[in-house]
Scaffold this active site. Sequence first.
Site, PDB file in Angstrom:
ATOM      1  N   LEU A  65       0.758  -1.205  -0.021  1.00 58.09           N
ATOM      2  CA  LEU A  65      -0.057   0.170  -0.216  1.00 58.09           C
ATOM      3  C   LEU A  65       0.946   1.482   0.061  1.00 58.09           C
ATOM      4  O   LEU A  65       0.240   2.257  -0.199  1.00 58.09           O
ATOM      5  CB  LEU A  65      -1.202   0.133   1.167  1.00 58.09           C
ATOM      6  CG  LEU A  65      -2.059  -1.094   1.022  1.00 58.09           C
ATOM      7  CD1 LEU A  65      -3.053  -0.906   2.404  1.00 58.09           C
ATOM      8  CD2 LEU A  65      -2.898  -0.816   0.071  1.00 58.09           C
ATOM      9  N   ASN A  96       7.003  -3.209   2.620  1.00 62.59           N
ATOM     10  CA  ASN A  96       7.930  -2.498   1.643  1.00 62.59           C
ATOM     11  C   ASN A  96       7.326  -1.241   1.616  1.00 62.59           C
ATOM     12  O   ASN A  96       7.178  -0.738   0.602  1.00 62.59           O
ATOM     13  CB  ASN A  96       7.775  -3.177   0.054  1.00 62.59           C
ATOM     14  CG  ASN A  96       6.428  -3.319  -0.217  1.00 62.59           C
ATOM     15  OD1 ASN A  96       5.438  -3.695   0.253  1.00 62.59           O
ATOM     16  ND2 ASN A  96       6.245  -2.916  -1.628  1.00 62.59           N
ATOM     17  N   ASP A 306      -1.383  -9.952  -5.329  1.00 66.69           N
ATOM     18  CA  ASP A 306      -0.173  -9.450  -5.491  1.00 66.69           C
ATOM     19  C   ASP A 306      -0.084  -7.734  -5.735  1.00 66.69           C
ATOM     20  O   ASP A 306       0.676  -7.428  -6.377  1.00 66.69           O
ATOM     21  CB  ASP A 306       0.855  -9.920  -6.336  1.00 66.69           C
ATOM     22  CG  ASP A 306       2.431  -9.698  -6.009  1.00 66.69           C
ATOM     23  OD1 ASP A 306       2.695  -9.525  -4.572  1.00 66.69           O
ATOM     24  OD2 ASP A 306       3.019  -9.891  -6.675  1.00 66.69           O
TER      25      ASP A 306
END
Length: 416
Positions: A65, A96, A306
């Site tokens: 996000l 990430n 994903d």
Amino acid sequence: MNVIIRQAKIVDPKSTFHNQVVDVKIKNGVFEKIAPTLPKEDGYEEVTFSNLHLSQGWFDSSVSLGEPGYEDRETIVNGLQVAAKSGFTAIALQPNSYPVIDNQSHVHFVQQKAGNSATQLYPIGALTKNSEGTDLAELFDMKNAGAIAFGDYNKSLSNANLLKIGLQYVQDFDGLVIAFCQDEKIKGNGVVNEGIVSTRLGLKGIPNLAEELIVARNLFLLEYTGGKLHIPTISTAKSVQLIREAKAKGLNVTCSVAVHHLTLTDEKLDTFDSRYKILPPLRTNTDCKALLDGVLDGTIDCITSDHNPIDIEHKKMEFDLAKYGTVGLESAFGALGTVLPTKIIIEKLTAGRSIFNINSSEIKEGNTVDISLFSTENEWEFTKEFLLSKSKNSAFLGFKMKGKALGIYNNNQLVL
């Protein structure tokens, strides 16, 4: 919120109402009454769609996000709203961001940002500090703070000993390690699948071997250490076979496949459109078919979107320089409807809950409501108007869909 859902077909093998068309009465987030027909009642919102189906709430095991740090790509609040409208009642958030989610304060931060959303957010903690692959992160602290697993998003650990130690360490608290598989040296400067298409286009290729070598290595490590390992987003026929053999040996390994690897191939690259620059890369028809077979025979445990939003400055550029990733929440169910039967889609969109130790709630009177609403008959084209994410980097624009997510009821909230 009080709702009566009219004439919905239940898709829940654990429920006594499985495959029945019923009315569902929900009061304050609990199934109050399920019957062939129910009378109208004051104070209840009526929900009616043609070809309406209900299942246990879908769970996506890999969602990026951006926030904190990359709010221009996506925020947590909007991302969860996108997930809800796409039929997902829970997502696993990849670490990430900037900073990387590698300690308990970062885990608490994203949980607080999620607040009381209809879609629940479950953080994945980074396996190594700053996802740099050098030292293990604070795994036990993050587990206590609410992290459901540990992995470095789209980064493969070159240090096999560090993965070995991680697999051993997390067994003390029943932790789950996620290990993305790609040999960076063999990948080299590759940007797409190595094969006829990459040769024709003059793009540097990433051979299947780059993934399969590390899958094999990580399975050997798991056999040595014991514990639990999840291999995300596999993309080759040989990877499916290696995991099939490992499961037959009794290893505690699970794996996922991304929607785009089941529905798109490297033939899409002919236009040099960077929306198709994805990691692992889009593979061949042979790999695509093997992945579908792996889903059908149970080798592949769950399917993920994903979802990885990338801002336009890093996506709409020369293919070699563009970042990897596609948004996938909005298109997941409709794309899967073109290649798999509904029963299997629902099974694979809910199976991640048991892998990541997240509660599920069968459709039964007295149970808490956690459901996805969808139609199986709609045939439609995925266009920009259906993109709800801040970033618009979808590999599915122009794709013909079958079936449509209609929304969710979860956390005592209805989102349509």
